[in-house]
Design a protein around this motif. Structure first.
Motif, PDB file in Angstrom:
ATOM      1  N   GLY A 185       0.781  -1.235   0.000  1.00  0.00           N
ATOM      2  CA  GLY A 185       0.000   0.000   0.000  1.00  0.00           C
ATOM      3  C   GLY A 185       0.807   1.276   0.000  1.00  0.00           C
ATOM      4  O   GLY A 185       0.306   2.326   0.434  1.00  0.00           O
ATOM      5  N   SER A 187       2.118   4.709  -0.437  1.00  0.00           N
ATOM      6  CA  SER A 187       1.437   5.902  -0.955  1.00  0.00           C
ATOM      7  C   SER A 187       2.271   7.119  -0.591  1.00  0.00           C
ATOM      8  O   SER A 187       2.842   7.190   0.506  1.00  0.00           O
ATOM      9  CB  SER A 187       0.034   6.030  -0.353  1.00  0.00           C
ATOM     10  N   GLY A 189       2.998  11.638  -1.074  1.00  0.00           N
ATOM     11  CA  GLY A 189       2.470  12.959  -1.372  1.00  0.00           C
ATOM     12  C   GLY A 189       3.573  13.993  -1.295  1.00  0.00           C
ATOM     13  O   GLY A 189       4.517  13.858  -0.505  1.00  0.00           O
ATOM     14  N   GLU A 246      -5.801  11.558   4.840  1.00  0.00           N
ATOM     15  CA  GLU A 246      -5.917  11.204   3.426  1.00  0.00           C
ATOM     16  C   GLU A 246      -4.928  10.110   3.036  1.00  0.00           C
ATOM     17  O   GLU A 246      -5.284   9.168   2.315  1.00  0.00           O
ATOM     18  CB  GLU A 246      -5.684  12.450   2.555  1.00  0.00           C
ATOM     19  N   ILE A 247      -3.681  10.203   3.521  1.00  0.00           N
ATOM     20  CA  ILE A 247      -2.682   9.206   3.126  1.00  0.00           C
ATOM     21  C   ILE A 247      -2.932   7.882   3.821  1.00  0.00           C
ATOM     22  O   ILE A 247      -2.663   6.803   3.264  1.00  0.00           O
ATOM     23  CB  ILE A 247      -1.246   9.722   3.403  1.00  0.00           C
ATOM     24  N   GLU A 249      -5.929   6.706   4.471  1.00  0.00           N
ATOM     25  CA  GLU A 249      -7.019   6.127   3.681  1.00  0.00           C
ATOM     26  C   GLU A 249      -6.496   5.560   2.362  1.00  0.00           C
ATOM     27  O   GLU A 249      -6.922   4.481   1.926  1.00  0.00           O
ATOM     28  CB  GLU A 249      -8.084   7.195   3.420  1.00  0.00           C
ATOM     29  N   GLU A 250      -5.562   6.275   1.730  1.00  0.00           N
ATOM     30  CA  GLU A 250      -5.018   5.817   0.454  1.00  0.00           C
ATOM     31  C   GLU A 250      -4.211   4.532   0.630  1.00  0.00           C
ATOM     32  O   GLU A 250      -4.323   3.588  -0.169  1.00  0.00           O
ATOM     33  CB  GLU A 250      -4.134   6.905  -0.164  1.00  0.00           C
ATOM     34  N   ALA A 251      -3.403   4.448   1.681  1.00  0.00           N
ATOM     35  CA  ALA A 251      -2.616   3.239   1.925  1.00  0.00           C
ATOM     36  C   ALA A 251      -3.519   2.048   2.234  1.00  0.00           C
ATOM     37  O   ALA A 251      -3.244   0.917   1.799  1.00  0.00           O
ATOM     38  CB  ALA A 251      -1.637   3.479   3.071  1.00  0.00           C
ATOM     39  N   ARG A 253      -6.604   1.704   1.116  1.00  0.00           N
ATOM     40  CA  ARG A 253      -7.264   1.354  -0.150  1.00  0.00           C
ATOM     41  C   ARG A 253      -6.339   0.511  -1.019  1.00  0.00           C
ATOM     42  O   ARG A 253      -6.750  -0.512  -1.582  1.00  0.00           O
ATOM     43  CB  ARG A 253      -7.680   2.626  -0.888  1.00  0.00           C
ATOM     44  N   ARG A 254      -5.077   0.916  -1.133  1.00  0.00           N
ATOM     45  CA  ARG A 254      -4.130   0.191  -1.975  1.00  0.00           C
ATOM     46  C   ARG A 254      -3.809  -1.188  -1.408  1.00  0.00           C
ATOM     47  O   ARG A 254      -3.412  -2.087  -2.153  1.00  0.00           O
ATOM     48  CB  ARG A 254      -2.847   1.009  -2.141  1.00  0.00           C
TER      49      ARG A 254
END
Length: 341
Positions: A185, A187, A189, A246-247, A249-251, A253-254
């Protein structure tokens, strides 16, 4: 491992090193009297920090952390195929500090050595680069080092930053395995427009190019020490509250996971107030949230592995746990990764 097997990267060992010199809050309180540091220290959750002594450098800390890794985990240094050194306080503008460390550790010469100029998010970025090196077949064993001596950059009269930052180093081993993926995951930014909020304005080749008028020593009532590290705490705090959820959540999700699938979270150890605010915002239970900075301060790129090492030693973290590492800060830069210990 079998060259025909599916290659994955795993974090297999970690060790840390802190310089011997310690500066306590009581010492800072006496130094900055009558203004004092008690109010700042109460919010940071930091009682003391380790700082390098006269002539001690980033390479010294990195070498000590690596030697501790080799000793404690029985690692044969001849197995190292690549050295990654994450630092924003290199020994020299050139050559890279990773080259100096390779020689001092007596590592093979048929290996790669690379500096990553990253700070608070650097450990996550370093794990990402190490994973890529291993899973692309360029290396079987990567020695990931994080080391910084930011006390050299902090103006001696800047009580806010003197309270927060400490020096330190960590060594991690990322190796090839045929097991299931354990670094997932990843991620990232980046927002370079926020660079003026956390910066060492002097000492580089762009010395004199003022990105933020507030960052000059004169604007802060300081006599320059040639570096004058500057941080706009309010801006960095606001940035962190925005990007960290946000990060995360992104990790997730991945990785195909939910927040409840993560056994423990290890965030960049910025300061206690920021971490507690983020923990509550994300709804993470205290027992699943690692806080380890009271005795070492904010050690930038080493703060996650230092906290990880301490939590493994105390039993808060255990092999087999699914964890998430989250780094955020100078750059501005941020990243997250799910790690199966």
């Amino acid at each position: 491992m079998n060259p025909n097997a599916t290659r994955h990267a795993a974090l297999t060992a970690v060790a840390t090193h802190l310089p011997a010199r310690v500066v306590t809050n009581d010492e800072l309180e006496a130094e900055f009297a009558p203004a004092g540091v008690a109010k700042i220290a109460a919010k940071t959750g930091i009682d003391r920090r380790h700082v390098v002594g006269e002539g001690e450098t980033t390479a010294d800390l990195a070498v000590a952390a690596a030697e501790e890794l080799f000793r404690r985990h029985g690692v044969d240094r001849r197995e190292v195929d690549f050295v990654l050194l994450c630092t924003q306080s290199p020994d020299h503008a050139m050559p890279t500090t990773s080259c100096l460390v390779q020689a001092r550790l007596g590592l093979r010469t048929d290996i790669g050595a690379l500096d990553l100029g990253m700070g608070c998010s650097g450990y996550v970025y370093g794990l990402g680069v190490a994973k890529a090196l291993v899973e692309s077949g360029q290396a079987n064993t990567v020695l990931l080092l994080t080391a910084d001596t930011l006390s050299r950059y902090v103006n001696p009269a800047d009580r806010q930053l003197r309270v927060i930052f400490g020096d330190g180093a960590a060594a991690s081993l990322v190796t090839a395995t045929a097991d299931e993926p354990s670094l997932r995951g990843l991620s990232y930014g980046t927002d370079g427009s926020g660079a003026p909020h956390l910066i060492v304005p002097h000492g580089g080749l762009a010395d004199g190019a003022v990105l933020s008028p507030k960052s000059t020593a004169e604007a802060r009532g300081l006599v320059s020490n040639g570096y004058d590290m500057y941080m706009d705490g309010a801006e960095v705090f606001t940035f962190s509250l925005r990007v960290v959820p946000e990060i995360v959540e992104e990790a997730l999700r991945r990785s195909g996971l939910d927040l409840g699938d993560i056994d423990a979270f290890v965030f960049h150890q910025a300061n206690a107030f920021m971490l507690e605010t983020l923990r509550k915002k994300l709804g993470i239970a205290p027992e699943r949230f690692v806080v380890e900075m009271r005795d070492c301060g904010n050690t930038t790129s080493s703060s996650i592995p230092i906290a990880l090492d301490a939590a493994l030693a105390s039993g808060q973290l255990r092999p087999g746990m699914t964890t998430m590492f989250v780094g955020f800060g100078v750059g501005l830069s941020w990243g997250a990764v799910v790690v199966d210990l």
